[in-house]
Design a protein around this motif. Structure first.
Motif, mmCIF file in Angstrom:
data_model
loop_
_atom_site.group_PDB
_atom_site.id
_atom_site.type_symbol
_atom_site.label_atom_id
_atom_site.label_comp_id
_atom_site.label_asym_id
_atom_site.label_seq_id
_atom_site.Cartn_x
_atom_site.Cartn_y
_atom_site.Cartn_z
ATOM 1 N N TRP A 145 -12.117 -10.762 2.478
ATOM 2 C CA TRP A 145 -11.417 -9.558 2.031
ATOM 3 C C TRP A 145 -10.780 -9.915 0.699
ATOM 4 O O TRP A 145 -10.045 -10.900 0.604
ATOM 5 C CB TRP A 145 -10.319 -9.154 3.015
ATOM 6 C CG TRP A 145 -10.784 -8.219 4.096
ATOM 7 C CD1 TRP A 145 -11.009 -8.551 5.405
ATOM 8 C CD2 TRP A 145 -11.053 -6.817 3.977
ATOM 9 N NE1 TRP A 145 -11.414 -7.433 6.109
ATOM 10 C CE2 TRP A 145 -11.452 -6.348 5.263
ATOM 11 C CE3 TRP A 145 -11.008 -5.887 2.921
ATOM 12 C CZ2 TRP A 145 -11.790 -5.009 5.504
ATOM 13 C CZ3 TRP A 145 -11.352 -4.566 3.173
ATOM 14 C CH2 TRP A 145 -11.737 -4.129 4.449
ATOM 15 N N VAL B 250 -4.703 5.900 3.963
ATOM 16 C CA VAL B 250 -5.394 4.615 3.833
ATOM 17 C C VAL B 250 -6.611 4.665 4.760
ATOM 18 O O VAL B 250 -6.468 4.837 5.966
ATOM 19 C CB VAL B 250 -4.482 3.441 4.258
ATOM 20 C CG1 VAL B 250 -5.199 2.099 4.022
ATOM 21 C CG2 VAL B 250 -3.155 3.475 3.508
ATOM 22 N N ASP C 64 -10.533 3.045 5.986
ATOM 23 C CA ASP C 64 -11.507 1.956 5.923
ATOM 24 C C ASP C 64 -12.897 2.567 6.071
ATOM 25 O O ASP C 64 -13.050 3.792 6.102
ATOM 26 C CB ASP C 64 -11.218 0.874 6.970
ATOM 27 C CG ASP C 64 -11.397 1.399 8.385
ATOM 28 O OD1 ASP C 64 -11.779 2.578 8.561
ATOM 29 O OD2 ASP C 64 -11.144 0.625 9.327
ATOM 30 N N TYR D 30 0.835 -1.207 0.000
ATOM 31 C CA TYR D 30 0.000 0.000 0.000
ATOM 32 C C TYR D 30 0.869 1.255 0.000
ATOM 33 O O TYR D 30 0.469 2.293 -0.530
ATOM 34 C CB TYR D 30 -0.949 0.013 1.207
ATOM 35 C CG TYR D 30 -2.003 -1.085 1.162
ATOM 36 C CD1 TYR D 30 -2.175 -1.876 0.018
ATOM 37 C CD2 TYR D 30 -2.827 -1.331 2.249
ATOM 38 C CE1 TYR D 30 -3.136 -2.883 -0.027
ATOM 39 C CE2 TYR D 30 -3.796 -2.333 2.208
ATOM 40 C CZ TYR D 30 -3.938 -3.109 1.065
ATOM 41 O OH TYR D 30 -4.888 -4.094 1.021
ATOM 42 N N ARG E 275 -11.093 -0.773 1.746
ATOM 43 C CA ARG E 275 -9.888 0.004 2.049
ATOM 44 C C ARG E 275 -9.566 0.841 0.830
ATOM 45 O O ARG E 275 -9.434 0.329 -0.270
ATOM 46 C CB ARG E 275 -8.706 -0.922 2.347
ATOM 47 C CG ARG E 275 -8.534 -1.154 3.808
ATOM 48 C CD ARG E 275 -7.267 -1.917 4.135
ATOM 49 N NE ARG E 275 -7.618 -2.927 5.106
ATOM 50 C CZ ARG E 275 -7.535 -4.228 4.913
ATOM 51 N NH1 ARG E 275 -7.035 -4.694 3.780
ATOM 52 N NH2 ARG E 275 -7.913 -5.063 5.835
ATOM 53 N N ASP F 104 -17.289 -3.489 3.736
ATOM 54 C CA ASP F 104 -16.187 -2.621 4.172
ATOM 55 C C ASP F 104 -15.247 -2.465 2.969
ATOM 56 O O ASP F 104 -15.340 -3.236 2.008
ATOM 57 C CB ASP F 104 -15.437 -3.235 5.368
ATOM 58 C CG ASP F 104 -14.661 -2.186 6.187
ATOM 59 O OD1 ASP F 104 -14.415 -1.070 5.665
ATOM 60 O OD2 ASP F 104 -14.292 -2.489 7.346
#
Ligand code: FDA
Length: 512
Positions: free
Chosen positions: A125, A193, A195, A65, A185, A183
């Protein structure tokens, strides 16, 4: 233009200043041998893979990330535009080319594709660089009773697909892929970053269907997995007009959206040859049923006896095998092909979409078939709504086509040569049938599906000069009344319009 000037060198340096990586791990410029194959790897519409298609200064394939964060911050600093690419299936190539600015880089999420299944909670996820095929594969690997409702083409990227809504043959039972996101990201224009909790409900609302490339880089989604029975069933049944195809299509218009939510009957309409060798129209029903063949025949016979569905038209299979069935793999193909990320076939194509709320009058169908026959290689794909789609508020997420929408139509034409004449011929056929269809589809505004992106609907001028009024031309078609809220969210989270494309949402700044 190559990335050899001093600005570009500084840009490359900027990308690694906060990490141990060297740019050679994740940055590919035109000097690198991998550049071309990497660029082409997921381009599916060859219209945007020609020698005249604008090419990025660099392709950045973040491994972490923090690489995404530095790409955003450095691009912003050096005034490079970025194009975010997950699966590369954008109909207009917006994820890897830019027609308005030469200094752009592609942020390709191919290396961010992990999938983590939390089977005790029936959630997963999934990172945006995964394909829906990979997601289906790993979900079914976890349990024979779990599935996920998304598109039927396995190489579509999770990132762009969910960003635009995403639907397939479980839409009537479970809604859109984006309806099942709980959810996410995202990395925003400031490199943060976030959520669901830290981004807030407005931005979380916008990223679930408001179209890719406007709000930030969604790096991962948390989704609800859905129940599928151990055995599902499917059938494909084709009838030409001579065999009563028109009557069947007409009946389908009245019942396709009303039948059991376990039954999805999609329709494709395309030219075919009769036994005597004449060109005619063929109506094909492609169906998935969340139950076994006996129950399927019973359900179809109840509401659609005219179809004359027989046992030998149908097959039992597992849900994951049905994914292959719908992608036209031969029976017995290994499900391992779902992990093959290579999109095939690559063709030149053009598409448009519409929605229908009133059945098209039966006496008009013949005329529509005539327009189809004027095309070279057209296909009209109709996907029924109803069921779960009727139960979801039109404002719950940006996708507005819910209660009362019977089905959508996708007009699709593909061809195989690069010539401009060829493209023009096919595109003009498409524009004509779209115009001709006006009386029969949702209009004022005309409705369209953002994942079937169509630049004929309108384009932004440039990132410094977008106009909400101008963008209403396509924004209202994709999102109806939700478009205004999308523009307001954009005005809050990205007022400087860093995330820009020919059809990105323009910021609408509300005075305090
Ligand atoms: P791609 O990477 O090209 O991205 C599409 C858009 O989203 C671009 O604007 C891009 O910048 C942006 N974007 C990508 N990743 C992002 C991210 N992580 N964060 C923010 N923005 C991002 N649709 C459908 O609903 N049902 C179906 O069955 C099919 N079937 C189908 C078959 C084939 C052969 C094609 C070519 C397309 C479809 N589609 C479809 C349409 C598909 O859903 C649509 O093209 C998606 O946007 C593709 O997502 P990708 O990630 O592959 O595209």
């Amino acid at each position: 233009s190559t990335i050899s000037n001093p600005v570009a060198e500084k840009f490359l340096h900027c990308l690694t200043q906060d990490s141990n990586a060297t740019t050679s791990d994740f940055v590919f410029t035109q000097k690198d041998t991998e550049y071309s194959s990497l660029l082409q790897s997921t381009i599916i519409n060859l219209r945007f893979s020609t020698s005249t298609t604008p090419k990025p200064l660099a392709i950045i394939t973040p491994l972490t990330y923090s690489h995404v964060q530095s790409t955003i911050l450095c691009s912003k600093h050096f005034k490079f535009q970025i194009r975010i690419r997950s699966g590369g299936h954008d109909y207009a190539g917006l994820s890897y080319t830019s027609f308005q600015q030469s200094s752009f880089v592609v942020l390709d999420l191919r290396e961010l594709r992990s999938i983590t299944i939390e089977s005790d909670q029936n959630t997963a996820w999934v990172e945006s660089g995964a394909t829906v095929g990979e997601l289906y594969y790993w979900v079914s690997h976890e349990s024979k009773n779990l599935g996920f409702p998304a598109g039927t083409c396995p190489t579509v990227g999770v990132g762009g697909h969910i960003s635009g809504g995403g639907f397939g043959n479980m839409i009537r039972k479970y809604g859109l892929a984006a309806d099942n996101v709980i959810d996410a990201r995202i990395i925003d224009a400031n490199g943060r970053v976030l959520d669901r909790k830290s981004m807030g409900e407005d931005l979380f609302w916008a990223v679930r269907g408001g179209g890719g490339g406007s709000f930030g880089v969604v790096v991962a989604w948390k989704v609800n997995l859905v129940y599928v029975p151990e055995k599902v069933s499917a059938f494909t049944l084709s009838k030409t007009i001579e065999q009563g195809g028109s009557n069947l299509f007409n009946k389908w218009q009245h019942i396709g959206h009303k039948v059991s939510q376990d039954l999805f009957m999609g329709v494709t309409i395309q030219p075919a040859l009769t036994e005597a060798g004449n060109r005619t129209i063929q109506v094909t029903f492609n169906s998935l049923f969340l139950g076994n063949v006996d129950k399927l025949i019973e359900t179809v016979t109840d509401s659609f006896p005219e179809l004359g569905l027989q046992e030998n038209d149908c097959s039992d299979m597992s849900w994951i095998e049905s994914v292959l069935y719908f992608d036209n793999y031969p029976k017995g193909e290994s499900i391992d092909v779902l992990r093959d990320r290579k999109p095939e076939p690559k063709v030149y194509f053009n598409a448009k979409s519409d929605y229908v709320t009133e059945p098209i009058p039966e006496e008009k169908l013949e005329e529509i078939w005539k327009w189809c026959l004027e095309g070279d290689n057209p296909v009209l794909v109709m996907e029924p709504h109803g069921g779960k789609m009727d139960e979801i508020e039109e404002t719950r997420i940006p996708y507005p086509y819910r209660k009362g929408y019977l089905y959508n139509i996708q007009y699709f034409e593909q061809w195989e040569d690069e010539s401009i004449e060829s493209a023009e011929k096919h595109i003009s056929w498409m524009r004509k049938i779209y115009e001709n269809m006006t009386p029969y589809v949702v209009k004022n505004p005309r409705a369209a599906y953002v994942n079937y992106r169509d630049l004929d609907l309108g384009e932004n001028d440039n990132a410094d000069n977008t106009s909400y009024l101008n963008a209403m031309k396509w924004g209202n078609k994709y999102f109806g009344k939700n478009f205004r809220r999308l523009a307001i969210v954009k005005g809050v989270v990205d007022p400087d319009n860093f995330f820009f494309s020919e059809q990105s949402i323009p910021p609408l700044i509300m005075s305090k």
